[in-house]
Motif scaffolding. Sequence first.
Motif, PDB file in Angstrom:
ATOM      1  N   PRO A 229       1.194  -1.361  -0.016  1.00  0.00           N
ATOM      2  CA  PRO A 229       0.468  -0.053  -0.025  1.00  0.00           C
ATOM      3  C   PRO A 229       0.842   1.394   0.165  1.00  0.00           C
ATOM      4  N   TRP A 273       7.063  -1.183   7.881  1.00  0.00           N
ATOM      5  CA  TRP A 273       5.657  -2.192   7.382  1.00  0.00           C
ATOM      6  C   TRP A 273       5.912  -3.506   8.338  1.00  0.00           C
ATOM      7  N   THR A 276       1.278  -6.193   7.832  1.00  0.00           N
ATOM      8  CA  THR A 276      -0.100  -5.340   7.281  1.00  0.00           C
ATOM      9  C   THR A 276      -0.267  -4.311   6.636  1.00  0.00           C
ATOM     10  N   ALA A 277       0.701  -3.136   7.521  1.00  0.00           N
ATOM     11  CA  ALA A 277       0.116  -1.679   7.783  1.00  0.00           C
ATOM     12  C   ALA A 277       1.659  -1.015   7.219  1.00  0.00           C
ATOM     13  N   TRP A 278       1.912   0.581   7.373  1.00  0.00           N
ATOM     14  CA  TRP A 278       2.453   1.019   7.490  1.00  0.00           C
ATOM     15  C   TRP A 278       2.640   2.130   8.562  1.00  0.00           C
ATOM     16  N   THR A 279       3.493   1.924   8.851  1.00  0.00           N
ATOM     17  CA  THR A 279       3.729   2.351  10.661  1.00  0.00           C
ATOM     18  C   THR A 279       4.664   3.978  10.290  1.00  0.00           C
TER      19      THR A 279
END
Length: 377
Positions: A229, A273, A276-279
């Motif tokens: 993403p 990453w 699941t998601a970027w922080t």
Amino acid sequence: MRRRRLLAGAIGAASGIALGPVPSRADGPALRAEGWQAVPAPGSTPAAQLRRIAAAGPDLAWAVGEEGLAGPSRGRGLGMLWDGGAWTKTDLTHLNHTRLTDVAGVCAGAAWSVAQPAGNGSPLLRWDGSTWREATFPGLGEPGVRLSAVAVGSDRQVWVCGTRGDAVRLLHGDGRRWRWLDPLPVTGANLYRIVVTAPGELWVCGDRSTGGGWSGLVARWDGAWTVLPPIAGLRLSTADVHAAGPDDVWAVGTEAGVGGPPGRPGNPSLSHWDGTAWTRLEAGFVAGSLTGIAGDTQGRAAWISGWNHQDQSRSTYLRRDGDTWTAVRGPAGAAPAPYLNDVTPVPGTSGFWSAGMTSPAPAPPTEAYTERLDIGR
């Protein structure tokens, strides 16, 4: 789509010209000396900068960039060679390129670079033991072919980011046989870095158009594309990526923000990453950029090169401390206001090289610049 590139010294150049130097905060609690030493890289013609650096071992490294940037000049390519004792300038008078944009190598017989041409075409360069020579590949000389980044694996396989047929692709080969791979399934993309993590597996990063701006782009190739993403931000570009695994990926770059007066510095971008998601994480300073990331001998992300607009008296790094990053300083008095474009590990040791320029503006008297962290073999 090609937009103004906010990487490899571009933001530093703009802010250095428009805003001028900012008073040093040398005693700030967030930064401290960490053992980096300046290493002279003599011979460049101001204005000059090193954009990328690669090491095959403690006695062999290459750094590339551009020199002779003055007035209307588009400059010319710059190459440096490390022989274990000193940097020497490589003779590139046989090449007609305005800059060398990237370099990679695992030994003297497997080192490659890509260049920006003065005219048509986009050169792929191979190290011949003493200088860089143009190599042939399918698409050489085609008007729409542009090469932007290169990587070499431990198996000596060569991977190149490029554009052909109005699509971003990878060029893969062994120096004799080459083939273009399937296009990256993203429109409006620019790729700035390619990193090999295992034979046949690599990661790329850059940015992608969002209509009114751009967001960070990271993707993996292992025979097919997996695009993560977007890294959301206000005109955010990703300069480098480090992947210890599919659920442990670090990306660094610069967020240009909403705009403002000419030369307004951007903001450093540090993202992780987890599968699941970027922080997004804090970089330890708010105005500047992050330009490169390098792993340690265990393959973990370890050092990040950057530029702190609010403290330009020394170079700036981020060092990995467990699960956090700590801002640290380079050597004092080594350059007027050093700007780093890249950092890389030294194989066979736990040391690192970084490269850039002696001030954030690529205008005379700025020269090529390197630093080394020599931890040992």
